[in-house]
Scaffold this motif. Structure first.
Motif, PDB file in Angstrom:
ATOM      1  N   PRO A  13       0.834  -1.201   0.000  1.00  0.00           N
ATOM      2  CA  PRO A  13       0.000   0.000   0.000  1.00  0.00           C
ATOM      3  C   PRO A  13       0.876   1.261   0.000  1.00  0.00           C
ATOM      4  O   PRO A  13       1.953   1.282   0.608  1.00  0.00           O
ATOM      5  CB  PRO A  13      -0.799  -0.112   1.304  1.00  0.00           C
ATOM      6  CG  PRO A  13      -0.625  -1.533   1.771  1.00  0.00           C
ATOM      7  CD  PRO A  13       0.723  -1.932   1.275  1.00  0.00           C
ATOM      8  N   PHE A  14       0.381   2.314  -0.649  1.00  0.00           N
ATOM      9  CA  PHE A  14       1.114   3.574  -0.670  1.00  0.00           C
ATOM     10  C   PHE A  14       0.140   4.730  -0.771  1.00  0.00           C
ATOM     11  O   PHE A  14      -1.046   4.551  -1.070  1.00  0.00           O
ATOM     12  CB  PHE A  14       2.112   3.618  -1.842  1.00  0.00           C
ATOM     13  CG  PHE A  14       1.473   3.643  -3.208  1.00  0.00           C
ATOM     14  CD1 PHE A  14       1.177   4.846  -3.846  1.00  0.00           C
ATOM     15  CD2 PHE A  14       1.177   2.458  -3.870  1.00  0.00           C
ATOM     16  CE1 PHE A  14       0.593   4.881  -5.107  1.00  0.00           C
ATOM     17  CE2 PHE A  14       0.589   2.477  -5.135  1.00  0.00           C
ATOM     18  CZ  PHE A  14       0.290   3.688  -5.751  1.00  0.00           C
ATOM     19  N   ILE A  15       0.660   5.918  -0.506  1.00  0.00           N
ATOM     20  CA  ILE A  15      -0.125   7.141  -0.705  1.00  0.00           C
ATOM     21  C   ILE A  15       0.785   8.192  -1.314  1.00  0.00           C
ATOM     22  O   ILE A  15       1.913   8.410  -0.847  1.00  0.00           O
ATOM     23  CB  ILE A  15      -0.758   7.632   0.615  1.00  0.00           C
ATOM     24  CG1 ILE A  15      -1.688   8.830   0.358  1.00  0.00           C
ATOM     25  CG2 ILE A  15       0.301   7.973   1.656  1.00  0.00           C
ATOM     26  CD1 ILE A  15      -2.544   9.203   1.563  1.00  0.00           C
ATOM     27  N   THR A  16       0.335   8.834  -2.377  1.00  0.00           N
ATOM     28  CA  THR A  16       1.149   9.853  -3.039  1.00  0.00           C
ATOM     29  C   THR A  16       1.059  11.175  -2.279  1.00  0.00           C
ATOM     30  O   THR A  16       0.209  11.357  -1.405  1.00  0.00           O
ATOM     31  CB  THR A  16       0.677  10.075  -4.484  1.00  0.00           C
ATOM     32  OG1 THR A  16      -0.622  10.687  -4.463  1.00  0.00           O
ATOM     33  CG2 THR A  16       0.611   8.756  -5.252  1.00  0.00           C
ATOM     34  N   GLY A  17       1.935  12.094  -2.655  1.00  0.00           N
ATOM     35  CA  GLY A  17       1.910  13.410  -2.038  1.00  0.00           C
ATOM     36  C   GLY A  17       0.605  14.146  -2.276  1.00  0.00           C
ATOM     37  O   GLY A  17       0.217  15.007  -1.489  1.00  0.00           O
ATOM     38  N   ALA A  18      -0.097  13.800  -3.359  1.00  0.00           N
ATOM     39  CA  ALA A  18      -1.389  14.419  -3.655  1.00  0.00           C
ATOM     40  C   ALA A  18      -2.540  13.726  -2.928  1.00  0.00           C
ATOM     41  O   ALA A  18      -3.699  14.109  -3.100  1.00  0.00           O
ATOM     42  CB  ALA A  18      -1.643  14.400  -5.158  1.00  0.00           C
TER      43      ALA A  18
END
Length: 321
Positions: free
Chosen positions: A289-294
């Motif tokens: 899982p990841f989350i972008t800066g946006a």
């Protein structure tokens, strides 16, 4: 002679009494200072920021939508050394969303988190100072019962080259699935959220997933392998949930990944407290899982990962639209 001996014993006894009195005085002074110091140790102060841009107490928010928290705190007797964000669910479960050590007299934080699937959550914001004095504020947020899950983009079989691979591109825009080589990446730096490289970590071969913003967060590896990112402004910063490698949650499977047709799995899979600047040992089969800066949540399925720095990895990507 007897008189002299008596005088000596008297003086000795007097001196002993004097020493005892002096010792008692010192103890009394120390106790007084200790009590005074303890009474002077006031807890820190903490408050929510005021503004329409921030989530308010008793707000109702759709699943997957942003929660904007603004918090200010200041030490009263000592510097603040710890700040945590937790949420307490209706069944009593408490989930840590953020746990940050620091050493500052005051803090001013704007934090974006995301509404999950729970119907009601009490958000707890706590600071602790050097004297272990604490202060806490809280708010309740409800899930919108009419929430609908959002759509996702799916990009299969993306090839990302490591730092000494001269054939495949190293940089990825996960929103479009487009891979860039160094020259074209520099022309599209604001689109780049993911990069890959290979290292030996703890004597183990380690394919790494990271982002250009790694170099802004006390790490030099990405900048060493890809010097071009030093000239990018901004450098997008992606956070990677490393809980998979810490055994904190049951790992996702390829079947879980393949079954995801909307962003529901993406929302519940990312745990903010485990979001780190890179994911080491991104080996074959892992679902990350990841989350972008946006603020876009996603999952990467590592289909294949080579174990040499001239190699590459093949990944499938699902990300919120």
């Amino acid at each position: 002679m007897v008189k002299t001996l008596a005088m000596f014993l008297f003086n000795l006894k007097f001196m002993n009494h004097l020493r005892i009195i002096q010792a008692l005085c010192i103890v009394a002074i120390l106790l007084s200072l200790s009590c005074k110091k303890k009474s002077d140790e006031e807890p820190p102060a903490i408050n929510f920021k005021i503004g329409t841009e921030y989530t308010q107490n008793n707000d109702t928010v759709a699943v997957g939508h942003k929660l904007h928290f603004g918090i200010q705190a200041r030490g009263t007797s000592a510097n603040i050394t710890n700040f945590t964000i937790k949420k307490r669910l209706e069944n009593g479960t408490v989930i840590t969303m953020m746990d940050s050590g620091l050493n500052a007299m005051s803090i001013d934080i704007n934090k974006i988190l995301y509404q999950n699937v729970e119907a009601k959550a009490t958000w707890l914001f706590t600071v602790m100072d050097r004297n272990r004095q604490t202060a806490q504020i809280s708010m309740v947020v409800y899930k919108d019962p009419n929430s609908a899950y959002g759509g996702i983009y799916y990009y299969p079989s993306i090839v990302l080259g490591y730092q000494n691979n001269t054939i495949d591109g190293h940089f990825l825009n996960p929103n479009s699935g487009r891979v860039f080589v160094t020259d074209s990446a520099t022309a599209h730096f604001n689109e780049i959220d993911v990069l890959a490289y290979f290292i030996i970590s703890d004597n183990l071969p380690s394919p790494v997933l990271s982002s250009p913003g790694e170099m802004d967060n006390s790490s030099t590896e990405a900048q060493t392998y890809y010097p071009c990112i030093a000239n990018w402004n901004p450098r997008n910063y992606t956070l990677w949930d490393i809980s998979l490698d810490n055994g904190n949650y049951a790992p996702l499977t390829a079947a879980d990944f393949n079954a995801a047709q909307n962003d529901s799995l993406l929302i519940v899979s990312y745990h903010p407290v485990w979001g780190k600047k890179k994911f080491r040992w991104a080996t074959t089969g892992k679902i990350i899982p990841f989350i972008t800066g946006a603020g876009k949540l996603g999952l990467i399925h590592v289909v294949r990962a080579d174990s040499v720095d001239t190699g590459s990895m093949v990944i499938d990507v699902k990300i919120q639209q």
